[in-house]
Design a protein around this motif. Structure first.
Motif, PDB file in Angstrom:
ATOM      1  N   GLY A  29       0.812  -1.215   0.000  1.00 49.60           N
ATOM      2  CA  GLY A  29       0.000   0.000   0.000  1.00 49.60           C
ATOM      3  C   GLY A  29       0.845   1.266   0.000  1.00 49.60           C
ATOM      4  O   GLY A  29       1.891   1.349   0.646  1.00 49.60           O
ATOM      5  N   LYS A  30       0.362   2.272  -0.733  1.00 47.67           N
ATOM      6  CA  LYS A  30       1.002   3.587  -0.752  1.00 47.67           C
ATOM      7  C   LYS A  30       0.630   4.337   0.526  1.00 47.67           C
ATOM      8  O   LYS A  30      -0.547   4.538   0.812  1.00 47.67           O
ATOM      9  CB  LYS A  30       0.536   4.374  -1.983  1.00 47.67           C
ATOM     10  CG  LYS A  30       0.988   5.849  -1.991  1.00 47.67           C
ATOM     11  CD  LYS A  30       0.555   6.577  -3.267  1.00 47.67           C
ATOM     12  CE  LYS A  30       0.837   8.083  -3.189  1.00 47.67           C
ATOM     13  NZ  LYS A  30       0.407   8.820  -4.385  1.00 47.67           N
ATOM     14  N   GLY A  31       1.646   4.757   1.258  1.00 43.11           N
ATOM     15  CA  GLY A  31       1.403   5.408   2.547  1.00 43.11           C
ATOM     16  C   GLY A  31       2.013   6.794   2.631  1.00 43.11           C
ATOM     17  O   GLY A  31       2.804   7.088   3.534  1.00 43.11           O
TER      18      GLY A  31
ATOM     19  N   ALA B 115      -3.115   2.000  -4.203  1.00 43.83           N
ATOM     20  CA  ALA B 115      -2.458   3.304  -4.144  1.00 43.83           C
ATOM     21  C   ALA B 115      -3.363   4.398  -4.686  1.00 43.83           C
ATOM     22  O   ALA B 115      -4.038   4.208  -5.701  1.00 43.83           O
ATOM     23  CB  ALA B 115      -1.158   3.261  -4.957  1.00 43.83           C
ATOM     24  N   THR B 116      -3.360   5.541  -4.023  1.00 38.43           N
ATOM     25  CA  THR B 116      -3.980   6.750  -4.585  1.00 38.43           C
ATOM     26  C   THR B 116      -2.933   7.347  -5.518  1.00 38.43           C
ATOM     27  O   THR B 116      -2.258   8.305  -5.188  1.00 38.43           O
ATOM     28  CB  THR B 116      -4.316   7.745  -3.457  1.00 38.43           C
ATOM     29  OG1 THR B 116      -3.181   7.830  -2.587  1.00 38.43           O
ATOM     30  CG2 THR B 116      -5.527   7.302  -2.658  1.00 38.43           C
ATOM     31  N   LEU B 117      -2.802   6.723  -6.707  1.00 37.47           N
ATOM     32  CA  LEU B 117      -1.589   6.964  -7.484  1.00 37.47           C
ATOM     33  C   LEU B 117      -1.668   8.124  -8.459  1.00 37.47           C
ATOM     34  O   LEU B 117      -0.709   8.875  -8.587  1.00 37.47           O
ATOM     35  CB  LEU B 117      -1.185   5.678  -8.211  1.00 37.47           C
ATOM     36  CG  LEU B 117       0.303   5.566  -8.544  1.00 37.47           C
ATOM     37  CD1 LEU B 117       1.145   5.553  -7.266  1.00 37.47           C
ATOM     38  CD2 LEU B 117       0.598   4.319  -9.348  1.00 37.47           C
TER      39      LEU B 117
ATOM     40  N   PHE C 136       1.286  12.791   3.801  1.00 37.68           N
ATOM     41  CA  PHE C 136       0.841  14.041   3.173  1.00 37.68           C
ATOM     42  C   PHE C 136       1.617  14.223   1.883  1.00 37.68           C
ATOM     43  O   PHE C 136       2.838  14.082   1.854  1.00 37.68           O
ATOM     44  CB  PHE C 136       1.054  15.256   4.089  1.00 37.68           C
ATOM     45  CG  PHE C 136       0.351  16.486   3.548  1.00 37.68           C
ATOM     46  CD1 PHE C 136      -1.030  16.614   3.641  1.00 37.68           C
ATOM     47  CD2 PHE C 136       1.060  17.495   2.906  1.00 37.68           C
ATOM     48  CE1 PHE C 136      -1.694  17.723   3.120  1.00 37.68           C
ATOM     49  CE2 PHE C 136       0.401  18.609   2.388  1.00 37.68           C
ATOM     50  CZ  PHE C 136      -0.976  18.725   2.498  1.00 37.68           C
ATOM     51  N   ASP C 137       0.883  14.547   0.818  1.00 39.00           N
ATOM     52  CA  ASP C 137       1.516  14.760  -0.479  1.00 39.00           C
ATOM     53  C   ASP C 137       1.379  16.227  -0.879  1.00 39.00           C
ATOM     54  O   ASP C 137       0.365  16.645  -1.436  1.00 39.00           O
ATOM     55  CB  ASP C 137       0.864  13.848  -1.532  1.00 39.00           C
ATOM     56  CG  ASP C 137       1.521  14.002  -2.909  1.00 39.00           C
ATOM     57  OD1 ASP C 137       2.595  14.635  -2.986  1.00 39.00           O
ATOM     58  OD2 ASP C 137       0.959  13.465  -3.890  1.00 39.00           O
ATOM     59  N   SER C 138       2.417  16.991  -0.578  1.00 34.19           N
ATOM     60  CA  SER C 138       2.424  18.407  -0.985  1.00 34.19           C
ATOM     61  C   SER C 138       2.811  18.548  -2.452  1.00 34.19           C
ATOM     62  O   SER C 138       2.672  19.615  -3.036  1.00 34.19           O
ATOM     63  CB  SER C 138       3.435  19.175  -0.132  1.00 34.19           C
ATOM     64  OG  SER C 138       4.755  18.774  -0.489  1.00 34.19           O
TER      65      SER C 138
ATOM     66  N   ALA D 180       5.216  12.804  -8.519  1.00 35.13           N
ATOM     67  CA  ALA D 180       4.959  11.401  -8.870  1.00 35.13           C
ATOM     68  C   ALA D 180       5.711  10.529  -7.857  1.00 35.13           C
ATOM     69  O   ALA D 180       6.545   9.698  -8.211  1.00 35.13           O
ATOM     70  CB  ALA D 180       5.401  11.117 -10.297  1.00 35.13           C
ATOM     71  N   GLU D 181       5.421  10.764  -6.564  1.00 29.94           N
ATOM     72  CA  GLU D 181       6.172  10.121  -5.477  1.00 29.94           C
ATOM     73  C   GLU D 181       5.652   8.734  -5.117  1.00 29.94           C
ATOM     74  O   GLU D 181       6.395   7.903  -4.617  1.00 29.94           O
ATOM     75  CB  GLU D 181       6.157  11.016  -4.243  1.00 29.94           C
ATOM     76  CG  GLU D 181       4.910  10.929  -3.353  1.00 29.94           C
ATOM     77  CD  GLU D 181       3.607  11.310  -4.047  1.00 29.94           C
ATOM     78  OE1 GLU D 181       3.662  12.067  -5.040  1.00 29.94           O
ATOM     79  OE2 GLU D 181       2.539  10.836  -3.613  1.00 29.94           O
ATOM     80  N   GLY D 182       4.349   8.515  -5.389  1.00 29.89           N
ATOM     81  CA  GLY D 182       3.746   7.248  -4.962  1.00 29.89           C
ATOM     82  C   GLY D 182       4.437   6.055  -5.598  1.00 29.89           C
ATOM     83  O   GLY D 182       4.800   5.090  -4.927  1.00 29.89           O
TER      84      GLY D 182
ATOM     85  N   SER E  41      -5.063  12.217   2.641  1.00 26.96           N
ATOM     86  CA  SER E  41      -5.642  10.908   2.302  1.00 26.96           C
ATOM     87  C   SER E  41      -4.710  10.051   1.449  1.00 26.96           C
ATOM     88  O   SER E  41      -5.084   8.949   1.057  1.00 26.96           O
ATOM     89  CB  SER E  41      -6.952  11.109   1.545  1.00 26.96           C
ATOM     90  OG  SER E  41      -6.696  11.722   0.283  1.00 26.96           O
ATOM     91  N   ASP E  42      -3.492  10.542   1.193  1.00 27.42           N
ATOM     92  CA  ASP E  42      -2.624   9.850   0.234  1.00 27.42           C
ATOM     93  C   ASP E  42      -1.970   8.588   0.825  1.00 27.42           C
ATOM     94  O   ASP E  42      -1.166   7.945   0.171  1.00 27.42           O
ATOM     95  CB  ASP E  42      -1.562  10.826  -0.290  1.00 27.42           C
ATOM     96  CG  ASP E  42      -1.156  10.555  -1.724  1.00 27.42           C
ATOM     97  OD1 ASP E  42      -1.920   9.887  -2.448  1.00 27.42           O
ATOM     98  OD2 ASP E  42      -0.068  11.000  -2.121  1.00 27.42           O
ATOM     99  N   MET E  43      -2.364   8.264   2.069  1.00 30.95           N
ATOM    100  CA  MET E  43      -1.880   7.028   2.703  1.00 30.95           C
ATOM    101  C   MET E  43      -2.974   5.966   2.749  1.00 30.95           C
ATOM    102  O   MET E  43      -2.843   4.958   3.440  1.00 30.95           O
ATOM    103  CB  MET E  43      -1.349   7.276   4.125  1.00 30.95           C
ATOM    104  CG  MET E  43      -2.059   8.321   4.956  1.00 30.95           C
ATOM    105  SD  MET E  43      -3.847   8.126   5.077  1.00 30.95           S
ATOM    106  CE  MET E  43      -3.896   6.610   6.035  1.00 30.95           C
TER     107      MET E  43
HETATM  108 ZN    ZN Z   1       0.598  11.089  -3.999  1.00 34.01          ZN
END
Ligand code: ZN
Ligand code: BES
Ligand code: MN
Length: 503
Positions: free
Chosen positions: A267-269, A377-379, A272-274, A351-353, A290-292
């Motif tokens: 899972g993508k955790g 993943a919230t990819l 926080f995705d700034s 594009a970190e996920g 919610s990006d986790m």
């Molecule tokens: Zn993300």
């Protein structure tokens, strides 16, 4: 974080005396559905008419999920939920789940602290009982604000599911539904927790306690920054490098005796995705606590699988990092060495996920050698463009696996749709300075390019990727059994898939 609170669920043939609200159905075809005779009779006595006529006279039409509160004939308030225009016995499990959720939400909005509710639509097959129980439990959920101190007691303390038969299978259905709903709610709580309170270290600590409390043993390993460095997790370290909060890799292992199938979940955790140095806009950033939710989904599903005692080995990874811009942040054009040695040129720090997933997928594939890997993943925003806010995308390197995932999703009542990984996607990943580039600039098909990138890290292991960027978080108001905020998307599909693969 305190354990999620849900009402107690039980099953009965008649409505308990203490019931504050009874939820039943209404269809255009059959009128009132699921009201026990005792209630029908009290309406006849009080109003001189059947509840059907009374309901129609105040506007009940059967319109799906519309709620109608009947005038009281006794102490119990009756709420009718529209079930559409089919006969009651043709209403699908997911429609029942949604109706139970809408009814439970309507009851939760009444002033009922500590009260019991009952729900029944005149259906007693085990799958229907399970759906009604899940829907009602999930419909009572709301996130507890972080500032109120002591955990609030659930507003509704108990739910009785009304069913003509209350045999072994129906009892088991209620118990299963309780476990599954608790897992969904655990993920909702994690997602709803703001990122100043839920960050890689605190999330990992929380998961340790959560997994440790499972009905059957789950072992937990957590790699901190030192462990990640030692293990060569250059992807997770790069993404987490811009944050003051260090990244973590969490690994859960559930290995019951006699299991013949080994499932790996990843899972993508991103807590926080700034966007990192490729900073997001205000609008794009606001919901990125919610990006986790992919990591939350695989953790919660693993706990449910262990609680239910499925005979399947499950190895689960959550790749936890916060993507922030700073003097120590990873840069566009940086070349990273991921777990196992593949080098990756960073095309865009937003594009970190896929980068944190690469490390975890590579480890799962190379070290655990599972029979199947499923990642959540919230990819990509591109998946939201393609399928909207309520449907997840499925990608796979095997048509057979895609079929199994879609079947599990359908059984669980979650909406997923398969998208291809078109041949040209691979070409976009060619780099002049590394083994791979993490994506392409401009153009369409971003969800497929991301999937093609992930595919490079699973080797020859059958794999499916669930992009839940749209459905993991509900930015609008609640509907059916879906609260606003975190939805718990993918938990039920993963549990159903594990059940179908277990011996
Ligand atoms: Zn993300
Ligand atoms: N976390 C986002 C994807 C996302 C978008 C999730 C909207 C939920 C709602 C992801 O990390 C991201 O930023 N993806 C980029 C990738 C692009 C830079 C190649 C995107 O989709 O724009
Ligand atoms: Mn991003």
């Amino acid at each position: 974080m305190p354990a999620p609170r849900l009402p107690q669920a039980t099953i009965a043939r008649s409505v308990p005396r203490s019931t504050a609200v009874l939820i039943a159905g209404f269809t255009a075809e059959d009128g009132v559905a699921g009201l026990p005779d005792q209630v029908v009779n009290s309406y006849k006595k009080t109003f001189g008419s059947r509840p059907d006529d009374l309901a129609r006279s105040i506007g009940a039409s059967g319109k799906a999920l519309a709620t109608t509160v009947l005038p009281p004939a006794a102490k119990t308030t009756v709420v009718l939920v529209g079930l559409g225009d089919k006969p009651v016995d043709q209403v699908t499990d997911e429609e029942l789940r949604a109706a139970a959720g809408a009814g439970a939400r309507a009851a939760s909005a009444m002033d009922l602290t500590g009260a019991s509710i009952a729900v029944g639509f005149g259906r007693s097959e085990p799958t229907a009982v399970r759906a009604v129980t899940e829907g009602a439990l999930l419909g009572t959920y709301s996130f507890r604000a972080v500032t109120t101190g002591e955990p609030a007691e659930p507003k509704i303390s108990a739910i009785t599911v009304i069913s003509r038969s209350t045999g072994k299978q129906q009892l088991a259905a209620v118990e299963t539904a309780e476990v599954v709903a608790a897992a969904v709610v655990a993920n909702r709580d994690w997602v709803n927790q703001p990122a100043n309170l839920l960050f890689p270290e605190s999330f990992a600590d929380d998961v340790r306690g959560y997994a440790g409390a499972a009905g059957r043993k789950i072992s937990v390993e957590v790699l901190d920054a030192a462990g990640l460095t030692k293990g060569g997790y250059g992807g997770i370290l790069a993404v987490g490098g811009g944050s003051a909060k260090a990244p973590r890799l969490v690994r859960l292992s559930y290995a019951p005796r006699g299991a013949a199938f080994h499932l790996a979940l990843v899972g993508k955790g991103i807590t926080f995705d700034s966007g990192g140095l490729d900073l997001k806009t205000q609008q794009g950033m606001y919901t990125m606590k919610s990006d986790m939710s992919g990591a939350g989904a695989v953790f919660a599903a693993t706990r449910a699988i262990a609680d239910l005692g499925f005979k399947i080995k499950v190895t689960t990874y959550g790749a936890l990092a916060e993507n922030m811009p700073s003097g120590s942040a990873w840069r566009p054009s940086d070349v990273l060495t991921t777990y196992g040695g593949k080098t990756v040129e960073n095309i865009n720090s937003d594009a970190e996920g896929r980068i944190v997933m690469a490390d975890a997928l590579a480890r799962a594939s190379a070290e655990d050698r599972p029979d199947l890997i499923i990642d959540v993943a919230t990819l990509t925003g591109a998946a939201v463009v393609a399928l909207g806010e309520r449907t997840g995308a499925v990608f796979s390197n095997s048509e057979e696996v895609a079929g199994k995932v879609l079947a599990a999703a359908a059984a669980a009542g979650e909406r997923f749709w398969q998208l291809p990984i078109v041949e040209e996607s691979r070409g976009f990943l060619e780099s002049e300075v590394a083994d791979l580039r993490s994506g392409k600039t401009g153009g369409g098909g971003g969800a497929m390019t991301a999937a093609a990138f992930l595919r490079e890290f699973v080797g020859d292991v059958p794999w499916a990727h669930l992009d839940v960027a749209g459905p993991a978080f509900n930015s609008n108001s609640a509907y059916s059994y879906v609260s606003s905020g975190g939805t718990g998307m993918a938990v039920r599909t993963l549990v159903a898939l594990a059940e179908s693969l277990a011996g």
